[in-house]
Design a protein around this motif. Structure first.
Motif, PDB file in Angstrom:
ATOM      1  N   PHE A 144      39.535  -5.858 -36.248  1.00 39.44           N
ATOM      2  CA  PHE A 144      38.268  -5.023 -36.058  1.00 39.44           C
ATOM      3  C   PHE A 144      38.107  -4.280 -34.903  1.00 39.44           C
ATOM      4  CE2 PHE A 144      34.142  -6.650 -33.635  1.00 39.44           C
ATOM      5  CZ  PHE A 144      33.385  -5.961 -34.267  1.00 39.44           C
ATOM      6  N   SER A 145      39.130  -4.536 -33.860  1.00 32.52           N
ATOM      7  CA  SER A 145      39.192  -3.187 -32.750  1.00 32.52           C
ATOM      8  C   SER A 145      39.263  -1.957 -33.528  1.00 32.52           C
ATOM      9  CB  SER A 145      40.529  -3.613 -31.914  1.00 32.52           C
ATOM     10  OG  SER A 145      41.686  -3.619 -32.663  1.00 32.52           O
ATOM     11  N   LEU A 146      39.551  -1.535 -34.701  1.00 30.71           N
ATOM     12  CA  LEU A 146      39.817  -0.385 -35.183  1.00 30.71           C
ATOM     13  C   LEU A 146      38.804  -0.260 -36.260  1.00 30.71           C
ATOM     14  CD1 LEU A 146      43.723   0.092 -35.511  1.00 30.71           C
ATOM     15  CD2 LEU A 146      42.335   1.287 -34.144  1.00 30.71           C
ATOM     16  N   VAL A 147      37.974  -0.811 -36.286  1.00 31.17           N
ATOM     17  CA  VAL A 147      36.488  -0.851 -37.359  1.00 31.17           C
ATOM     18  C   VAL A 147      35.512  -0.818 -36.785  1.00 31.17           C
ATOM     19  CG1 VAL A 147      35.703  -1.641 -39.556  1.00 31.17           C
ATOM     20  CG2 VAL A 147      38.272  -1.873 -38.982  1.00 31.17           C
ATOM     21  N   THR A 148      34.360  -0.015 -37.325  1.00 30.03           N
ATOM     22  CA  THR A 148      33.007  -0.004 -36.980  1.00 30.03           C
ATOM     23  C   THR A 148      32.343  -0.209 -38.535  1.00 30.03           C
ATOM     24  OG1 THR A 148      33.221   1.448 -35.052  1.00 30.03           O
ATOM     25  CG2 THR A 148      31.079   1.389 -36.394  1.00 30.03           C
ATOM     26  N   PHE A 149      31.813  -1.427 -38.518  1.00 26.76           N
ATOM     27  CA  PHE A 149      31.038  -1.730 -39.565  1.00 26.76           C
ATOM     28  C   PHE A 149      29.564  -1.226 -39.694  1.00 26.76           C
ATOM     29  CE2 PHE A 149      34.209  -5.393 -39.848  1.00 26.76           C
ATOM     30  CZ  PHE A 149      34.566  -5.023 -41.208  1.00 26.76           C
ATOM     31  N   VAL A 150      29.296  -0.675 -40.844  1.00 26.57           N
ATOM     32  CA  VAL A 150      27.574  -0.357 -40.855  1.00 26.57           C
ATOM     33  C   VAL A 150      26.752  -0.944 -42.250  1.00 26.57           C
ATOM     34  CG1 VAL A 150      26.076   1.735 -41.363  1.00 26.57           C
ATOM     35  CG2 VAL A 150      28.089   1.998 -40.163  1.00 26.57           C
ATOM     36  N   ASP A 151      26.318  -2.134 -41.573  1.00 20.14           N
ATOM     37  CA  ASP A 151      25.674  -2.866 -42.595  1.00 20.14           C
ATOM     38  C   ASP A 151      24.288  -2.118 -43.025  1.00 20.14           C
ATOM     39  OD1 ASP A 151      25.171  -5.086 -44.127  1.00 20.14           O
ATOM     40  OD2 ASP A 151      24.706  -6.372 -42.567  1.00 20.14           O
ATOM     41  N   THR A 152      24.303  -2.092 -44.321  1.00 19.36           N
ATOM     42  CA  THR A 152      23.054  -1.394 -44.797  1.00 19.36           C
ATOM     43  C   THR A 152      21.851  -1.929 -45.335  1.00 19.36           C
ATOM     44  OG1 THR A 152      23.889  -1.119 -47.029  1.00 19.36           O
ATOM     45  CG2 THR A 152      24.447   0.686 -45.378  1.00 19.36           C
ATOM     46  N   PRO A 153      20.749  -1.570 -45.598  1.00 19.90           N
ATOM     47  CA  PRO A 153      19.342  -2.410 -46.015  1.00 19.90           C
ATOM     48  C   PRO A 153      19.807  -2.875 -47.463  1.00 19.90           C
ATOM     49  CG  PRO A 153      18.803  -0.280 -45.293  1.00 19.90           C
ATOM     50  CD  PRO A 153      20.087  -0.236 -45.211  1.00 19.90           C
ATOM     51  N   GLY A 154      19.460  -4.224 -47.839  1.00 19.55           N
ATOM     52  CA  GLY A 154      19.482  -4.383 -49.146  1.00 19.55           C
ATOM     53  C   GLY A 154      18.896  -3.884 -50.058  1.00 19.55           C
ATOM     54  N   LEU A 155      19.326  -3.534 -51.228  1.00 21.22           N
ATOM     55  CA  LEU A 155      18.573  -2.713 -52.003  1.00 21.22           C
ATOM     56  C   LEU A 155      18.072  -3.371 -53.267  1.00 21.22           C
ATOM     57  CD1 LEU A 155      21.423   0.063 -52.374  1.00 21.22           C
ATOM     58  CD2 LEU A 155      19.168   0.243 -51.148  1.00 21.22           C
ATOM     59  N   VAL A 156      16.728  -3.407 -53.788  1.00 19.88           N
ATOM     60  CA  VAL A 156      15.888  -3.908 -54.734  1.00 19.88           C
ATOM     61  C   VAL A 156      15.255  -3.010 -55.478  1.00 19.88           C
ATOM     62  CG1 VAL A 156      15.753  -6.004 -53.395  1.00 19.88           C
ATOM     63  CG2 VAL A 156      14.053  -4.333 -52.965  1.00 19.88           C
ATOM     64  N   ASP A 157      14.834  -3.168 -56.697  1.00 19.25           N
ATOM     65  CA  ASP A 157      14.026  -2.631 -57.702  1.00 19.25           C
ATOM     66  C   ASP A 157      12.744  -2.822 -57.381  1.00 19.25           C
ATOM     67  OD1 ASP A 157      16.364  -1.165 -58.528  1.00 19.25           O
ATOM     68  OD2 ASP A 157      16.611  -2.722 -60.208  1.00 19.25           O
TER      69      ASP A 157
END
Length: 450
Positions: A144-157
């Motif tokens: 985790f010290s080497l990672v940046t996570f980007v959590d994105t919006p949940g997609l729906v139709d």
């Protein structure tokens, strides 16, 4: 006093190095080589008209998929901290950046853009900055010290309205991120057309970054139910041009729960291996880019010094031409005056030499010639004088134009460039070799390093 400060800072660096991984230290050192205030590669490159970008100290991993696909749950599991909200509702309506830091903190959109300047272009999508935040965790689990996570919006139709252009924002982030994890869940939304459309467009230019996973595989029912869901997803993906590639792989993953054991094969560790592989590749790319940038700076400095030497030679030649033309332009009027003066003096000298009687005899014979000369002098004297004056003016003008020289570097500037070239060639390149050896030593023995 300075020696004590240096030794103390070195001791602090050594103590810190014990708490960070080798790859983390390499990326940090490479970043510092670019951004150092006094002798950073970025400032050195700018001095010779070259633009460089500092490498990031972490990789950026974007997670995308339909809502309730398990993106936030995976982040919580990876960092072993409940930092992202989870649930069946659409919890993540914006972009949430999760990174490691010194203390637990939550940042709003404006603070996020200050922390990550390379995300500022997201402001071109109206409304994104209001729905963006950062969660800073102190976790040191996994990589985790080497990672940046980007959590994105949940997609729906359907008629779901987003407060910004989510499709374009995801496509822009896909270009920026180093890895894109696409989660499909088996609970009825796996074939979300919006997700498939964005994945198809990302695949056109970022296909090497995409990884597909069947998330929440333990909730898919029996093994036959799980296989049927996977076949449906694969068939739908393969209908899309560009996605029907050979060797398509979709591991089944779920968050392990000791209170709810499952017989389903869990390949969630494969995700961790993929992240680690991306980190290793990023380290190699960073070191390779460091070497290329050193060569680029070295060539630019060498070309600058060479162009300066050529300009100095050209300036000396221009000054010599200017001096010659200026001298000619100044001498011609003097020459004209000298000729006129000598003409009148020669007549007087002749009279003194031959005497009055002989002079009259000479004038008797030379009379017709004198008349012709006098008539020609009267008619052409003004033209000759004007021509000589004009020629003198032209020569002086050419001399002035020849004296126009190109700017050259001062002695101090040339010494600075030479010092910077030696620093890049001897210090930075040597540092890069040591970092590469340190990176390779993680995988091979010392006897293989020779």
């Amino acid at each position: 006093m300075s020696g004590k400060i240096k030794s103390r800072s070195a001791a602090n660096a050594d103590s810190m190095s014990g708490s960070v991984s080798c790859n983390e230290r390499i990326l940090r050192d490479c970043h510092q080589l670019y951004t150092d205030c006094d002798s950073g590669l970025i400032s050195i490159a700018q001095s010779v008209g070259v633009s460089l970008l500092a490498p990031r100290k972490k990789i950026t991993v974007m997670l995308m998929g339909n809502h309730s696909a398990g993106k936030s749950s995976f982040i919580n599991w990876y960092i072993e901290e409940h930092i992202q909200r989870t649930g069946v509702a659409i919890e993540t309506q914006g972009f949430s950046i999760v990174t490691s830091g010194r203390k637990r903190e939550s940042l709003t959109g404006n603070a996020t853009l200050h922390l990550y300047p390379h995300f500022k272009s997201l402001q071109q999508f109206k409304g994104v900055s209001e729905y963006m935040g950062t969660e800073i965790s102190t976790s040191r689990q996994k990589r985790f010290s080497l990672v940046t996570f980007v959590d994105t919006p949940g997609l729906v139709d359907g008629d779901m309205k987003y407060p910004f252009d989510v499709d374009q924002a995801l496509l822009w982030l896909g270009e920026l991120c180093d890895l894109v994890l696409v989660f499909f869940d088996p609970m009825g939304q796996a074939l979300c057309k919006r997700t498939l459309n964005i994945v198809e467009r990302l695949n056109e230019a970022q296909g090497d970054k995409l990884r597909f996973y069947l998330s929440k595989a333990d909730e898919a029912g029996t093994e036959s139910d799980r296989q049927r869901v996977m076949m449906q997803i694969v068939q739908e993906l393969c209908k899309r041009p560009g996605l029907n590639k050979c060797g398509f792989d979709m591991p089944t993953i779920y968050i392990p729960n000791p209170n709810k054991p499952s017989r389903c094969v869990n390949q969630v560790e494969e995700v961790c291996k993929t992240i680690e592989k991306t980190i290793n590749q990023t380290v190699q790319n960073t070191l390779n880019s460091l070497e290329k940038d050193c060569e680029l700076i070295g060539t630019a400095i060498t070309d600058t010094l060479s162009a300066d030497r050529q300009a100095a030679v050209s300036n000396r030649s221009a000054r010599c031409k200017g001096c010659v033309l200026g001298l000619l332009g100044a001498v011609l009027p003097l020459l004209l005056l000298s000729v006129l003066a000598l003409g009148s003096l020669s007549r007087e000298l002749l009279e003194l030499t031959l005497g009055e009687n002989n002079t009259d005899t000479l004038a008797l014979y030379m009379g017709p010639v004198d008349k012709v000369v006098n008539s020609l002098s009267v008619q052409s004297q003004l033209y000759c004088c004007g021509g000589l004056v004009l020629l003198s003016f032209l020569l002086l003008l050419l001399a002035r134009l020849s004296f126009r020289t190109r700017p050259t570097l001062s002695g101090k500037q040339k010494r600075q460039l030479q010092d910077r070239l030696e620093y890049v060639q001897e210090v930075v390149k040597e540092k890069k070799k040591k970092l590469y050896a340190e990176y390779l030593r993680q995988s091979v023995g010392d006897h293989d390093m020779d």
